[in-house]
Design an enzyme around this catalytic site. Structure first.
Site, short mmCIF file in Angstrom:
data_model
loop_
_atom_site.label_atom_id
_atom_site.label_comp_id
_atom_site.label_asym_id
_atom_site.label_seq_id
_atom_site.Cartn_x
_atom_site.Cartn_y
_atom_site.Cartn_z
N HIS A 176 61.59 -16.71 11.47
CA HIS A 176 60.20 -16.78 11.02
C HIS A 176 59.88 -15.73 9.95
CE1 HIS A 176 59.51 -13.60 14.18
NE2 HIS A 176 58.64 -13.17 13.29
N ASP B 299 65.19 -18.58 16.82
CA ASP B 299 64.47 -17.79 15.83
C ASP B 299 65.37 -16.73 15.21
OD1 ASP B 299 62.43 -17.01 14.20
OD2 ASP B 299 61.29 -15.95 15.73
N SER C 182 59.52 -7.50 13.32
CA SER C 182 60.36 -8.67 13.60
C SER C 182 61.67 -8.60 12.82
CB SER C 182 59.63 -9.96 13.23
OG SER C 182 58.56 -10.19 14.11
#
Length: 286
Positions: free
Chosen positions: A142, A174, A243
């Site tokens: 993402h 992911d 992230s």
């Protein structure tokens, strides 16, 4: 995944609406309609959205439905004080337990990834982990969403490395791998010599809110199954932009990749664990 693992069959995973691409965000949610009650308190849980990519990425990179990264902020870069994994503070072969100060030195193998649009404007950022000497970097899928190209910042290096190469990705886990044209000093990925346990100390390194390679510490709080993926719950603080960052054990080994969090909660964060990372990065880590 480890002692104390729970399979939360009734967790309602919420996919939040697409935010404005310039707004700061983290793998998080708007208040959902359905809430899982764990004990007597409601817990709102989310993971980053799935952008509908296939197992083999099309070219050019398709635009996903939303992004989950930090908006850029102006920050001062740290001084260029050389470090090598061959220094006395790092000895992966003997798996000597390290201090927090020694673990913080491994930040030079964690990168900040800037995401650019078609006009070249930087509109978001995330983190990444060096996994292969030939330029391979692991991040969250993402983090790369809506990007036309990416630039990578590395400690102790005044250059900024541009790439459009998304070598591999998996929308369910992911995870994604990009490549830059530079020899890297990768972090070792944990091989599972012992099962992870609740209460085990961890260190997270990433670039929250664009604050390049910030270091935080915490513990493993539990093991959950979210959207059919085994996840590590950990308490080291993270923010938008974390992230793709490294979650390390006290031996300097990657046990997970920082992936998501619970909004309006205190230190409830999620990481995809080393088992999936080892499978996904097979062939890149040499």
């Amino acid at each position: 995944m480890g002692n104390g693992q729970m399979n939360n069959q009734n967790i309602k995973v919420v996919i939040p609406p697409r935010p404005d691409r310039r707004s700061a965000s983290k793998p998080s949610v708007q208040p959902p309609a359905d809430v899982l009650h764990e004990g007597t308190q409601p817990v709102r849980v989310s993971i980053p959205p799935r952008h509908g990519r296939q197992s083999t990425p099309p070219q050019p990179v398709p635009e996903p439905q939303r992004l989950e990264r930090s908006v850029p902020v102006r920050v001062a870069m740290p001084p260029r004080g050389g470090r090598s994994h061959d220094s006395e503070s790092v000895n992966h072969r003997t798996r000597t337990e390290m201090s927090f100060e020694q673990l913080a030195q491994l930040a030079s193998s964690v990168v900040m990834i800037m995401v650019h649009d078609k006009k070249g404007e930087r509109f978001a950022s995330g983190s990444g982990i060096m996994i292969g000497r030939k330029g391979y970097i692991l991040t969250n899928n993402h983090v790369l969403s809506e990007g036309s190209f990416f630039t990578v910042r590395i400690e102790n290096d005044d250059n900024c490395y541009r790439t459009e190469q998304i070598i591999k990705y998996n929308q369910l886990l992911d995870l994604a791998v990009i490549r830059i044209d530079r020899e890297l000093d990768p972090l070792p990925i944990y091989k599972g010599q012992q099962k992870l346990v609740r209460g085990q100390k961890v260190v997270e390194i990433g670039s929250p809110l664009g604050l390049f390679n910030s270091v935080s510490n915490g513990i493993i709080a539990g093991f959950r199954v979210l959207d059919d993926v085994d996840m590590i719950q950990f308490t080291a603080p993270t923010s938008p932009g974390s992230s793709g960052g490294a979650v390390l054990n006290m031996f300097g080994e990657v046990i997970g990749i920082s992936t998501a969090g619970v909004p309006d909660a205190q230190a409830i964060n999620w990481a995809v664990g080393y088992e999936f990372i080892n499978l996904f990065t097979k062939g890149f880590t040499t």
